[in-house]
Design a protein around this motif. Structure first.
Motif, PDB file in Angstrom:
ATOM      1  N   LEU A 198      -7.189   0.203 -43.904  1.00  0.00           N
ATOM      2  CA  LEU A 198      -7.113  -1.214 -43.548  1.00  0.00           C
ATOM      3  C   LEU A 198      -6.253  -1.972 -44.557  1.00  0.00           C
ATOM      4  O   LEU A 198      -5.374  -2.757 -44.184  1.00  0.00           O
ATOM      5  N   ASN A 199      -6.498  -1.738 -45.833  1.00  0.00           N
ATOM      6  CA  ASN A 199      -5.738  -2.435 -46.874  1.00  0.00           C
ATOM      7  C   ASN A 199      -4.277  -1.988 -46.888  1.00  0.00           C
ATOM      8  O   ASN A 199      -3.377  -2.801 -47.108  1.00  0.00           O
ATOM      9  N   LYS A 200      -4.057  -0.701 -46.608  1.00  0.00           N
ATOM     10  CA  LYS A 200      -2.687  -0.186 -46.540  1.00  0.00           C
ATOM     11  C   LYS A 200      -1.941  -0.877 -45.394  1.00  0.00           C
ATOM     12  O   LYS A 200      -0.778  -1.277 -45.539  1.00  0.00           O
ATOM     13  N   MET A 201      -2.623  -1.045 -44.253  1.00  0.00           N
ATOM     14  CA  MET A 201      -2.001  -1.727 -43.124  1.00  0.00           C
ATOM     15  C   MET A 201      -1.679  -3.179 -43.492  1.00  0.00           C
ATOM     16  O   MET A 201      -0.578  -3.666 -43.232  1.00  0.00           O
ATOM     17  N   CYS A 202      -2.642  -3.859 -44.110  1.00  0.00           N
ATOM     18  CA  CYS A 202      -2.430  -5.259 -44.476  1.00  0.00           C
ATOM     19  C   CYS A 202      -1.283  -5.395 -45.470  1.00  0.00           C
ATOM     20  O   CYS A 202      -0.496  -6.337 -45.394  1.00  0.00           O
ATOM     21  N   TYR A 203      -1.168  -4.434 -46.382  1.00  0.00           N
ATOM     22  CA  TYR A 203      -0.077  -4.458 -47.353  1.00  0.00           C
ATOM     23  C   TYR A 203       1.270  -4.357 -46.641  1.00  0.00           C
ATOM     24  O   TYR A 203       2.260  -4.961 -47.071  1.00  0.00           O
ATOM     25  N   SER A 204       1.300  -3.633 -45.534  1.00  0.00           N
ATOM     26  CA  SER A 204       2.551  -3.476 -44.783  1.00  0.00           C
ATOM     27  C   SER A 204       3.054  -4.823 -44.252  1.00  0.00           C
ATOM     28  O   SER A 204       4.243  -4.979 -43.977  1.00  0.00           O
ATOM     29  N   PHE A 205       2.160  -5.792 -44.149  1.00  0.00           N
ATOM     30  CA  PHE A 205       2.536  -7.100 -43.608  1.00  0.00           C
ATOM     31  C   PHE A 205       3.363  -7.939 -44.589  1.00  0.00           C
ATOM     32  O   PHE A 205       3.743  -9.066 -44.279  1.00  0.00           O
ATOM     33  N   ILE A 234     -10.887  -6.777 -36.555  1.00  0.00           N
ATOM     34  CA  ILE A 234      -9.569  -7.392 -36.409  1.00  0.00           C
ATOM     35  C   ILE A 234      -9.424  -8.021 -35.028  1.00  0.00           C
ATOM     36  O   ILE A 234      -8.955  -9.155 -34.905  1.00  0.00           O
ATOM     37  N   ARG A 235      -9.879  -7.324 -33.993  1.00  0.00           N
ATOM     38  CA  ARG A 235      -9.801  -7.881 -32.630  1.00  0.00           C
ATOM     39  C   ARG A 235     -10.518  -9.220 -32.535  1.00  0.00           C
ATOM     40  O   ARG A 235     -10.079 -10.118 -31.834  1.00  0.00           O
ATOM     41  N   SER A 236     -11.642  -9.328 -33.221  1.00  0.00           N
ATOM     42  CA  SER A 236     -12.436 -10.564 -33.151  1.00  0.00           C
ATOM     43  C   SER A 236     -12.073 -11.544 -34.273  1.00  0.00           C
ATOM     44  O   SER A 236     -12.747 -12.549 -34.438  1.00  0.00           O
ATOM     45  N   THR A 237     -11.020 -11.226 -35.014  1.00  0.00           N
ATOM     46  CA  THR A 237     -10.562 -12.021 -36.171  1.00  0.00           C
ATOM     47  C   THR A 237     -11.719 -12.383 -37.097  1.00  0.00           C
ATOM     48  O   THR A 237     -11.818 -13.496 -37.597  1.00  0.00           O
ATOM     49  N   ASN A 238     -12.611 -11.414 -37.304  1.00  0.00           N
ATOM     50  CA  ASN A 238     -13.789 -11.636 -38.141  1.00  0.00           C
ATOM     51  C   ASN A 238     -13.499 -11.141 -39.566  1.00  0.00           C
ATOM     52  O   ASN A 238     -13.670  -9.967 -39.865  1.00  0.00           O
ATOM     53  N   ILE A 239     -13.043 -12.071 -40.399  1.00  0.00           N
ATOM     54  CA  ILE A 239     -12.658 -11.718 -41.765  1.00  0.00           C
ATOM     55  C   ILE A 239     -13.837 -11.131 -42.540  1.00  0.00           C
ATOM     56  O   ILE A 239     -13.676 -10.181 -43.296  1.00  0.00           O
ATOM     57  N   LEU A 240     -15.032 -11.692 -42.339  1.00  0.00           N
ATOM     58  CA  LEU A 240     -16.201 -11.182 -43.072  1.00  0.00           C
ATOM     59  C   LEU A 240     -16.491  -9.734 -42.697  1.00  0.00           C
ATOM     60  O   LEU A 240     -16.823  -8.915 -43.554  1.00  0.00           O
ATOM     61  N   ALA A 241     -16.346  -9.409 -41.413  1.00  0.00           N
ATOM     62  CA  ALA A 241     -16.553  -8.022 -40.982  1.00  0.00           C
ATOM     63  C   ALA A 241     -15.473  -7.120 -41.575  1.00  0.00           C
ATOM     64  O   ALA A 241     -15.749  -5.978 -41.949  1.00  0.00           O
ATOM     65  N   MET A 242     -14.250  -7.635 -41.681  1.00  0.00           N
ATOM     66  CA  MET A 242     -13.171  -6.846 -42.287  1.00  0.00           C
ATOM     67  C   MET A 242     -13.505  -6.539 -43.742  1.00  0.00           C
ATOM     68  O   MET A 242     -13.262  -5.426 -44.220  1.00  0.00           O
ATOM     69  N   ILE A 243     -14.070  -7.506 -44.443  1.00  0.00           N
ATOM     70  CA  ILE A 243     -14.470  -7.300 -45.840  1.00  0.00           C
ATOM     71  C   ILE A 243     -15.585  -6.259 -45.902  1.00  0.00           C
ATOM     72  O   ILE A 243     -15.562  -5.362 -46.743  1.00  0.00           O
ATOM     73  N   GLU A 244     -16.546  -6.355 -44.971  1.00  0.00           N
ATOM     74  CA  GLU A 244     -17.643  -5.377 -44.930  1.00  0.00           C
ATOM     75  C   GLU A 244     -17.120  -3.972 -44.641  1.00  0.00           C
ATOM     76  O   GLU A 244     -17.738  -2.987 -45.035  1.00  0.00           O
ATOM     77  N   GLU A 245     -15.974  -3.897 -43.959  1.00  0.00           N
ATOM     78  CA  GLU A 245     -15.377  -2.598 -43.624  1.00  0.00           C
ATOM     79  C   GLU A 245     -14.390  -2.136 -44.694  1.00  0.00           C
ATOM     80  O   GLU A 245     -13.572  -1.257 -44.444  1.00  0.00           O
ATOM     81  N   GLY A 246     -14.464  -2.748 -45.879  1.00  0.00           N
ATOM     82  CA  GLY A 246     -13.663  -2.284 -47.006  1.00  0.00           C
ATOM     83  C   GLY A 246     -12.387  -3.055 -47.250  1.00  0.00           C
ATOM     84  O   GLY A 246     -11.597  -2.695 -48.122  1.00  0.00           O
ATOM     85  N   GLY A 247     -12.183  -4.120 -46.484  1.00  0.00           N
ATOM     86  CA  GLY A 247     -10.980  -4.921 -46.681  1.00  0.00           C
ATOM     87  C   GLY A 247     -11.033  -5.693 -47.994  1.00  0.00           C
ATOM     88  O   GLY A 247     -12.049  -6.287 -48.319  1.00  0.00           O
ATOM     89  N   ASN A 248      -9.945  -5.655 -48.721  1.00  0.00           N
ATOM     90  CA  ASN A 248      -9.827  -6.427 -49.961  1.00  0.00           C
ATOM     91  C   ASN A 248      -9.242  -7.782 -49.603  1.00  0.00           C
ATOM     92  O   ASN A 248      -8.218  -7.862 -48.928  1.00  0.00           O
ATOM     93  N   TYR A 302      -7.473  -9.902 -51.018  1.00  0.00           N
ATOM     94  CA  TYR A 302      -6.066 -10.158 -51.353  1.00  0.00           C
ATOM     95  C   TYR A 302      -5.127  -9.547 -50.317  1.00  0.00           C
ATOM     96  O   TYR A 302      -4.097 -10.119 -49.994  1.00  0.00           O
ATOM     97  N   TYR A 303      -5.495  -8.393 -49.781  1.00  0.00           N
ATOM     98  CA  TYR A 303      -4.695  -7.785 -48.721  1.00  0.00           C
ATOM     99  C   TYR A 303      -4.978  -8.463 -47.385  1.00  0.00           C
ATOM    100  O   TYR A 303      -4.070  -8.665 -46.580  1.00  0.00           O
ATOM    101  N   LEU A 304      -6.228  -8.821 -47.157  1.00  0.00           N
ATOM    102  CA  LEU A 304      -6.591  -9.463 -45.893  1.00  0.00           C
ATOM    103  C   LEU A 304      -5.907 -10.811 -45.732  1.00  0.00           C
ATOM    104  O   LEU A 304      -5.724 -11.281 -44.613  1.00  0.00           O
ATOM    105  N   ALA A 305      -5.523 -11.449 -46.835  1.00  0.00           N
ATOM    106  CA  ALA A 305      -4.834 -12.737 -46.760  1.00  0.00           C
ATOM    107  C   ALA A 305      -3.570 -12.616 -45.908  1.00  0.00           C
ATOM    108  O   ALA A 305      -3.214 -13.549 -45.182  1.00  0.00           O
ATOM    109  N   LYS A 306      -2.925 -11.460 -45.969  1.00  0.00           N
ATOM    110  CA  LYS A 306      -1.725 -11.235 -45.145  1.00  0.00           C
ATOM    111  C   LYS A 306      -2.085 -11.248 -43.659  1.00  0.00           C
ATOM    112  O   LYS A 306      -1.370 -11.805 -42.842  1.00  0.00           O
ATOM    113  N   LEU A 307      -3.198 -10.619 -43.327  1.00  0.00           N
ATOM    114  CA  LEU A 307      -3.658 -10.574 -41.944  1.00  0.00           C
ATOM    115  C   LEU A 307      -4.127 -11.963 -41.506  1.00  0.00           C
ATOM    116  O   LEU A 307      -3.842 -12.396 -40.395  1.00  0.00           O
ATOM    117  N   ALA A 308      -4.815 -12.656 -42.398  1.00  0.00           N
ATOM    118  CA  ALA A 308      -5.275 -14.018 -42.096  1.00  0.00           C
ATOM    119  C   ALA A 308      -4.087 -14.904 -41.741  1.00  0.00           C
ATOM    120  O   ALA A 308      -4.164 -15.742 -40.841  1.00  0.00           O
TER     121      ALA A 308
END
Length: 119
Positions: free
Chosen positions: A30-37, A67-81, A83-89
């Motif tokens: 997930l973080n690797k994908m977000c970094y790609s952004f 990600i489909r539900s744009t649930n940032i908290l769930a992304m964090i619970e799934e290991g999202g950092n 700082y990387y999720l900010a790109k997705l946000a």
């Protein structure tokens, strides 16, 4: 000498997920994908076909659903950092204040006021 044995000095903030080594492993793809952004072309590719983009990075079903539900908290619970999720946000047009509000159970406006009150 003070005896520090048996004390956990991690600060527990209710509603937050501690990002440790275990979570880093869980969220690696997930973080690797977000970094790609960081590259505009990758953000565009994600917007065009999010499912294919997520599959290319091997995200888990739980990560995809977050990600489909744009649930940032769930992304964090799934290991999202965060700082990387900010790109997705940014792709979802969510600001850091929006995310902070979500994390603390406040609206974006309430969170902005909270931040100002802490200054």
């Amino acid at each position: 000498m003070h005896d520090h044995a048996g004390h956990d000095y991690h600060i527990d903030i209710p509603g937050t997920t501690i990002f440790d080594g275990k979570m880093a492993m869980k969220g690696y793809q997930l973080n690797k994908m977000c970094y790609s952004f960081n590259k505009a072309a990758n953000r565009e590719a994600f917007r065009e076909d999010p499912e294919a983009y997520m599959a290319e990075y091997g995200l888990t079903e739980a990560q995809k659903e977050a990600i489909r539900s744009t649930n940032i908290l769930a992304m964090i619970e799934e290991g999202g950092n965060i700082y990387y999720l900010a790109k997705l946000a940014g792709i979802f047009k969510l600001s850091v204040q929006d995310v902070g509000g979500l994390q603390t159970g406040r609206s974006t406006e309430e969170f902005k006021k909270y931040l100002l009150s802490q200054a």
